[in-house]
Enzyme design. Structure first.
Site, PDB file in Angstrom:
ATOM      1  N   LYS A 151       0.758  -1.151  -0.146  1.00 21.22           N
ATOM      2  CA  LYS A 151      -0.142  -0.056   0.053  1.00 21.22           C
ATOM      3  C   LYS A 151       0.796   1.142  -0.120  1.00 21.22           C
ATOM      4  O   LYS A 151       0.298   2.425   0.400  1.00 21.22           O
ATOM      5  CB  LYS A 151      -0.987   0.066   1.138  1.00 21.22           C
ATOM      6  CG  LYS A 151      -2.034  -1.195   1.184  1.00 21.22           C
ATOM      7  CD  LYS A 151      -3.142  -0.980   0.009  1.00 21.22           C
ATOM      8  CE  LYS A 151      -4.064  -1.840  -0.135  1.00 21.22           C
ATOM      9  NZ  LYS A 151      -4.470  -1.959  -1.321  1.00 21.22           N
ATOM     10  N   GLY A 152       1.765   0.991  -0.279  1.00 19.46           N
ATOM     11  CA  GLY A 152       2.976   2.337  -0.342  1.00 19.46           C
ATOM     12  C   GLY A 152       2.810   3.125  -1.769  1.00 19.46           C
ATOM     13  O   GLY A 152       3.477   4.258  -1.930  1.00 19.46           O
ATOM     14  N   GLY A 153       1.940   2.462  -2.656  1.00 21.32           N
ATOM     15  CA  GLY A 153       1.735   3.453  -3.930  1.00 21.32           C
ATOM     16  C   GLY A 153       2.773   2.888  -4.989  1.00 21.32           C
ATOM     17  O   GLY A 153       2.827   3.723  -5.983  1.00 21.32           O
ATOM     18  N   THR A 154       3.280   1.819  -4.964  1.00 22.54           N
ATOM     19  CA  THR A 154       4.122   1.183  -6.029  1.00 22.54           C
ATOM     20  C   THR A 154       3.672   0.955  -7.388  1.00 22.54           C
ATOM     21  O   THR A 154       4.203   1.416  -8.283  1.00 22.54           O
ATOM     22  CB  THR A 154       4.774   0.009  -5.576  1.00 22.54           C
ATOM     23  OG1 THR A 154       4.127  -0.851  -5.094  1.00 22.54           O
ATOM     24  CG2 THR A 154       5.940   0.253  -4.437  1.00 22.54           C
ATOM     25  N   ARG A 155       2.251   0.462  -7.101  1.00 24.18           N
ATOM     26  CA  ARG A 155       1.793   0.298  -8.579  1.00 24.18           C
ATOM     27  C   ARG A 155       1.408   1.675  -9.357  1.00 24.18           C
ATOM     28  O   ARG A 155       1.659   1.892 -10.386  1.00 24.18           O
ATOM     29  CB  ARG A 155       0.220  -0.340  -8.277  1.00 24.18           C
ATOM     30  CG  ARG A 155      -0.543  -0.399  -9.140  1.00 24.18           C
ATOM     31  CD  ARG A 155      -0.141  -0.924 -10.670  1.00 24.18           C
ATOM     32  NE  ARG A 155       0.112  -2.689 -10.454  1.00 24.18           N
ATOM     33  CZ  ARG A 155       0.403  -3.259 -11.333  1.00 24.18           C
ATOM     34  NH1 ARG A 155       0.970  -2.654 -12.466  1.00 24.18           N
ATOM     35  NH2 ARG A 155       0.859  -4.309 -11.069  1.00 24.18           N
TER      36      ARG A 155
HETATM   37  N1  LIG Z   1      -0.273   9.724  -5.078  1.00 24.41           N
HETATM   38  C1  LIG Z   1      -0.806   8.807  -4.135  1.00 24.41           C
HETATM   39  N2  LIG Z   1      -1.130   9.329  -3.067  1.00 24.41           N
HETATM   40  C2  LIG Z   1      -1.815   9.008  -2.158  1.00 24.41           C
HETATM   41  N3  LIG Z   1      -2.216   7.465  -2.146  1.00 24.41           N
HETATM   42  C3  LIG Z   1      -1.831   6.789  -3.142  1.00 24.41           C
HETATM   43  C4  LIG Z   1      -1.283   7.584  -4.318  1.00 24.41           C
HETATM   44  N4  LIG Z   1      -0.926   6.743  -5.310  1.00 24.41           N
HETATM   45  C5  LIG Z   1      -1.626   5.554  -4.995  1.00 24.41           C
HETATM   46  N5  LIG Z   1      -2.172   5.532  -3.530  1.00 24.41           N
HETATM   47  C6  LIG Z   1      -2.572   4.514  -2.940  1.00 24.41           C
HETATM   48  O1  LIG Z   1      -1.685   3.599  -2.641  1.00 24.41           O
HETATM   49  C7  LIG Z   1      -2.227   2.282  -2.472  1.00 24.41           C
HETATM   50  C8  LIG Z   1      -1.892   1.356  -3.351  1.00 24.41           C
HETATM   51  O2  LIG Z   1      -0.597   0.864  -2.954  1.00 24.41           O
HETATM   52  P1  LIG Z   1       0.357   0.126  -3.790  1.00 24.41           P
HETATM   53  O3  LIG Z   1      -0.153   0.082  -5.174  1.00 24.41           O
HETATM   54  O4  LIG Z   1       1.348  -0.259  -3.157  1.00 24.41           O
HETATM   55  O5  LIG Z   1      -0.557  -1.377  -3.449  1.00 24.41           O
HETATM   56  S1  LIG Z   1      -0.420  -2.839  -3.227  1.00 24.41           S
HETATM   57  O6  LIG Z   1       0.163  -2.754  -2.019  1.00 24.41           O
HETATM   58  O7  LIG Z   1       0.414  -3.400  -4.279  1.00 24.41           O
HETATM   59  O8  LIG Z   1      -1.529  -3.652  -3.530  1.00 24.41           O
HETATM   60  C9  LIG Z   1      -4.076   2.631  -2.764  1.00 24.41           C
HETATM   61  O9  LIG Z   1      -4.684   2.926  -1.638  1.00 24.41           O
HETATM   62  P2  LIG Z   1      -6.119   2.312  -1.413  1.00 24.41           P
HETATM   63  O10 LIG Z   1      -7.121   2.799  -2.392  1.00 24.41           O
HETATM   64  O11 LIG Z   1      -6.578   2.615   0.070  1.00 24.41           O
HETATM   65  O12 LIG Z   1      -5.978   0.705  -1.665  1.00 24.41           O
HETATM   66  C10 LIG Z   1      -3.733   3.922  -3.689  1.00 24.41           C
HETATM   67  O13 LIG Z   1      -4.988   4.781  -3.516  1.00 24.41           O
END
Ligand SMILES: Nc1ncnc2c1ncn2[C@@H]1O[C@H](COP(=O)(O)OS(=O)(=O)O)[C@@H](OP(=O)(O)O)[C@H]1O
Length: 189
Positions: A151-155
């Site tokens: 959920k760190g935003g790697t995607r």
């Molecule tokens: N720029 C920015 N700012 C704030 N939040 C953001 C951003 N980009 C991605 N996100 C949120 O990151 C969540 C997805 O993270 P990951 O891609 O690492 O997800 S995963 O762990 O691989 O499933 C996902 O959170 P959730 O919607 O709560 O699941 C995204 O909404």
């Protein structure tokens, strides 16, 4: 309209409107299948993704590789050795893996991968990457990796980077460091 005309001309014959519709639908299904198979074949050969641009490894300055954009401007790809390391994750032995974007927004790949590639030498390491960049070959190793907590935003980061025509990214997250690290770099082959 076409159907009634057809019926008028072939009244009492073997062909009727129903047959014509059936033949038309079969033909359209057949054509659709041909299109789908052509597309599948095209994708299986790795031609769906945008073709990679040449990457030049500078042996005189081994920490700097460059790639070119479509208009031949060189984009620097830093390969480790940056002072502003913000470690992104950890190996199994808990040592930090320096993977991050530097202040110039260049991707910095982890030093372990880079040094391993250099140890592998020209036959296994860099030449493999060069061979993939010479055309539509497959790349053995990534030039950069994105590591982040869940959920760190790697995607989101991956998807933004993927927009760039010179970036070729894996489809699904490979999870090398948390699931397949034991298998070593051979796992990429
Ligand atoms: N720029 C920015 N700012 C704030 N939040 C953001 C951003 N980009 C991605 N996100 C949120 O990151 C969540 C997805 O993270 P990951 O891609 O690492 O997800 S995963 O762990 O691989 O499933 C996902 O959170 P959730 O919607 O709560 O699941 C995204 O909404």
């Amino acid at each position: 309209m076409g159907c009634s005309k057809w019926r008028a001309h072939h009244h009492g014959g073997h062909l009727h409107c129903g047959h014509l519709n059936l033949a038309q639908s079969r033909l359209s299904v057949f054509l659709t299948m041909i299109l789908l198979f052509t597309y599948l074949f095209y994708c299986l050969n790795g031609l769906c993704e945008s073709s990679p641009s040449p990457v030049y490894y500078d042996h005189q300055t081994p920490n700097l590789a460059t790639t070119t954009t479509n208009n031949n401007n060189k984009l620097p790809l830093d390969v480790g050795k940056d002072e502003d390391v913000a470690a992104a994750s950890s190996h199994q032995d808990d040592s930090p893996v320096p993977v991050r974007l530097n202040s110039d927004h260049h991707l910095i790949v982890n030093d372990d991968v880079d040094s391993t590639l250099q140890k592998l030498g020209p036959s296994e390491g860099m030449s493999n990457m060069s061979s993939m960049t010479n055309g539509f070959g497959s790349q053995k190793f990534p030039r950069a990796v994105i590591i982040g907590v869940k959920k760190g935003g790697t995607r989101a980061l991956l998807e933004f980077l993927r927009i760039h025509p010179d970036v070729r990214a894996v489809g699904a997250e490979p999870h090398f460091f948390d699931r397949f690290y034991d298998k070593g770099l051979e796992w990429y082959r």
